[in-house]
Design a protein around this motif. Structure first.
Motif, PDB file in Angstrom:
ATOM      1  N   TRP A   3       0.834  -1.209   0.000  1.00 47.85           N
ATOM      2  CA  TRP A   3       0.000   0.000   0.000  1.00 47.85           C
ATOM      3  C   TRP A   3       0.868   1.258   0.000  1.00 47.85           C
ATOM      4  N   LEU A   4       2.087   1.138   0.504  1.00 49.98           N
ATOM      5  CA  LEU A   4       2.999   2.278   0.585  1.00 49.98           C
ATOM      6  C   LEU A   4       3.835   2.384  -0.681  1.00 49.98           C
ATOM      7  N   ASP A   5       3.901   3.565  -1.236  1.00 45.94           N
ATOM      8  CA  ASP A   5       4.787   3.813  -2.376  1.00 45.94           C
ATOM      9  C   ASP A   5       6.158   4.226  -1.860  1.00 45.94           C
ATOM     10  N   PRO A   6       7.238   3.727  -2.470  1.00 44.58           N
ATOM     11  CA  PRO A   6       8.573   4.190  -2.098  1.00 44.58           C
ATOM     12  C   PRO A   6       8.653   5.712  -2.199  1.00 44.58           C
ATOM     13  N   ASN A   7       9.390   6.317  -1.286  1.00 46.84           N
ATOM     14  CA  ASN A   7       9.475   7.778  -1.239  1.00 46.84           C
ATOM     15  C   ASN A   7      10.941   8.213  -1.225  1.00 46.84           C
ATOM     16  N   PRO A   8      11.603   8.172  -2.399  1.00 38.79           N
ATOM     17  CA  PRO A   8      13.026   8.535  -2.451  1.00 38.79           C
ATOM     18  C   PRO A   8      13.292   9.978  -2.037  1.00 38.79           C
ATOM     19  N   ALA A   9      12.345  10.872  -2.279  1.00 41.28           N
ATOM     20  CA  ALA A   9      12.541  12.271  -1.891  1.00 41.28           C
ATOM     21  C   ALA A   9      12.619  12.398  -0.372  1.00 41.28           C
ATOM     22  N   LEU A  10      11.760  11.659   0.333  1.00 42.17           N
ATOM     23  CA  LEU A  10      11.816  11.664   1.793  1.00 42.17           C
ATOM     24  C   LEU A  10      13.133  11.061   2.262  1.00 42.17           C
ATOM     25  N   GLY A  11      13.563  10.004   1.600  1.00 45.36           N
ATOM     26  CA  GLY A  11      14.835   9.385   1.950  1.00 45.36           C
ATOM     27  C   GLY A  11      15.997  10.359   1.848  1.00 45.36           C
ATOM     28  N   GLU A  12      16.022  11.131   0.785  1.00 49.95           N
ATOM     29  CA  GLU A  12      17.089  12.116   0.608  1.00 49.95           C
ATOM     30  C   GLU A  12      17.006  13.206   1.668  1.00 49.95           C
ATOM     31  N   ALA A  13      15.792  13.603   2.013  1.00 54.54           N
ATOM     32  CA  ALA A  13      15.616  14.648   3.026  1.00 54.54           C
ATOM     33  C   ALA A  13      16.091  14.166   4.393  1.00 54.54           C
ATOM     34  N   ILE A  14      15.789  12.907   4.729  1.00 57.30           N
ATOM     35  CA  ILE A  14      16.243  12.340   6.009  1.00 57.30           C
ATOM     36  C   ILE A  14      17.755  12.159   6.004  1.00 57.30           C
ATOM     37  N   LYS A  15      18.283  11.693   4.904  1.00 59.95           N
ATOM     38  CA  LYS A  15      19.729  11.481   4.778  1.00 59.95           C
ATOM     39  C   LYS A  15      20.497  12.778   4.994  1.00 59.95           C
ATOM     40  N   ALA A  16      19.918  13.899   4.562  1.00 64.63           N
ATOM     41  CA  ALA A  16      20.600  15.193   4.653  1.00 64.63           C
ATOM     42  C   ALA A  16      20.618  15.764   6.064  1.00 64.63           C
ATOM     43  N   LEU A  17      19.818  15.207   6.967  1.00 67.72           N
ATOM     44  CA  LEU A  17      19.772  15.730   8.334  1.00 67.72           C
ATOM     45  C   LEU A  17      21.097  15.431   9.052  1.00 67.72           C
ATOM     46  N   PRO A  18      21.675  16.412   9.709  1.00 68.64           N
ATOM     47  CA  PRO A  18      22.943  16.187  10.408  1.00 68.64           C
ATOM     48  C   PRO A  18      22.729  15.492  11.748  1.00 68.64           C
ATOM     49  N   GLY A  19      23.440  14.409  11.993  1.00 73.57           N
ATOM     50  CA  GLY A  19      23.312  13.706  13.265  1.00 73.57           C
ATOM     51  C   GLY A  19      22.570  12.392  13.145  1.00 73.57           C
ATOM     52  N   ARG A  20      22.080  11.890  14.288  1.00 65.45           N
ATOM     53  CA  ARG A  20      21.394  10.602  14.335  1.00 65.45           C
ATOM     54  C   ARG A  20      19.923  10.732  13.979  1.00 65.45           C
ATOM     55  N   LYS A  21      19.401   9.651  13.351  1.00 67.73           N
ATOM     56  CA  LYS A  21      17.976   9.574  13.059  1.00 67.73           C
ATOM     57  C   LYS A  21      17.425   8.320  13.724  1.00 67.73           C
ATOM     58  N   LEU A  22      16.331   8.487  14.480  1.00 67.77           N
ATOM     59  CA  LEU A  22      15.758   7.381  15.232  1.00 67.77           C
ATOM     60  C   LEU A  22      14.260   7.290  14.991  1.00 67.77           C
ATOM     61  N   ILE A  23      13.751   6.065  14.976  1.00 74.16           N
ATOM     62  CA  ILE A  23      12.309   5.820  14.939  1.00 74.16           C
ATOM     63  C   ILE A  23      11.867   5.455  16.350  1.00 74.16           C
ATOM     64  N   PHE A  24      10.797   6.096  16.808  1.00 75.22           N
ATOM     65  CA  PHE A  24      10.256   5.883  18.154  1.00 75.22           C
ATOM     66  C   PHE A  24       8.775   5.566  17.970  1.00 75.22           C
ATOM     67  N   THR A  25       8.413   4.283  18.103  1.00 75.29           N
ATOM     68  CA  THR A  25       7.077   3.845  17.725  1.00 75.29           C
ATOM     69  C   THR A  25       6.378   3.031  18.800  1.00 75.29           C
ATOM     70  N   ASN A  26       5.055   3.109  18.809  1.00 71.53           N
ATOM     71  CA  ASN A  26       4.239   2.247  19.675  1.00 71.53           C
ATOM     72  C   ASN A  26       4.005   0.887  19.023  1.00 71.53           C
ATOM     73  N   GLY A  27       4.501   0.712  17.801  1.00 68.25           N
ATOM     74  CA  GLY A  27       4.477  -0.595  17.150  1.00 68.25           C
ATOM     75  C   GLY A  27       5.730  -1.372  17.521  1.00 68.25           C
ATOM     76  N   ASP A  28       5.983  -2.468  16.814  1.00 68.94           N
ATOM     77  CA  ASP A  28       7.200  -3.227  17.101  1.00 68.94           C
ATOM     78  C   ASP A  28       8.258  -2.995  16.020  1.00 68.94           C
ATOM     79  N   THR A  29       9.466  -3.466  16.289  1.00 68.94           N
ATOM     80  CA  THR A  29      10.594  -3.220  15.388  1.00 68.94           C
ATOM     81  C   THR A  29      10.360  -3.824  14.010  1.00 68.94           C
TER      82      THR A  29
END
Length: 233
Positions: free
Chosen positions: A96-122
């Protein structure tokens, strides 16, 4: 798109910890992926408690409101297996989800660590991020199992997240689709960004603005990619 105030690169120049909720945050609300999980939760409650679907759904929502997650309510009132529940409700169609390369590039450009914090499971977080094509841009995932099955917005869960991943909350920003889950991060010193549905409706705006959410929401946006691009430009 209305924001609580205009975001600028200067506002985020000190941020080195980027914390993202998963469902309806890293993918658009209109994708409706979570609706599959919602249906599976109703099925699970119906099957395990031998209830008609309408009664099971009512109980599911009751537990969600009272305990933060349906799972937490089931564990408090019945002897259910957390692993069994999580595996069952996350057995969904991720296409149901379409790949989002633009979002990937935007996240990649962020300086520092990136973390997912979810009420779901890993596993659900990995499957979702992998389908979006952004999994490789994240350093860590903190899930509801790591939180001892105590979901956001419980303060103890944020404290555990901070301690486990050694997060400097004064240099952190958190992105969430539920305003109530930003109250504690704001108190901890994080920048807070509320992700709202596309074409932000006034009725939705009134709901979160009038429940005191503006006290702990710094920014709001209906386009995560655009927001991230703007603050790293």
């Amino acid at each position: 798109m209305k924001t609580t105030k205009t975001a600028s690169p200067e506002d985020f120049a000190h941020i080195t910890e980027w914390v993202f909720d998963l469902d309806n945050t890293l993918y658009p609300h209109h994708t409706n992926l979570f609706s599959q999980i919602d249906v599976k939760m109703t099925e699970y409650v119906s099957n395990i408690l031998q209830l008609p679907k309408d009664e099971a759904r009512a109980l599911q929502k009751k537990y969600y409101l009272e305990y933060g997650t349906t799972l937490r309510g089931l564990m408090a009132n019945y002897q259910v297996s957390a692993d069994e529940f999580l595996n069952y409700v996350h057995d969904i169609d991720y296409s149901w989800l379409d790949p989002n390369p633009a979002l990937g590039e935007a996240i990649k450009a962020l300086p520092g660590r990136k973390l997912i914090f979810t009420n779901g499971d890993t596993k659900h977080a990995e499957n979702t991020a992998r389908q979006l094509g952004i999994l490789d841009h994240f350093d860590e995932i903190f899930d509801v199992v790591a939180a001892n099955l105590v979901p956001k917005p419980a303060r103890e869960t944020y404290d555990k997240f901070k301690a486990l991943h050694r997060v400097d909350t004064q240099k952190a920003a958190m992105f969430e689709d539920l305003a109530r889950n930003l109250e504690v991060p704001k108190e901890m010193g994080m920048k807070t960004i509320l992700i709202v549905p596309n074409n932000f409706e006034p009725t939705f705006s009134e709901h979160w603005e009038h429940d005191g959410a503006t006290d702990y929401v710094d920014y709001s946006t209906d386009d995560l990619t655009q927001f991230l691009t703007a603050i790293t430009r």
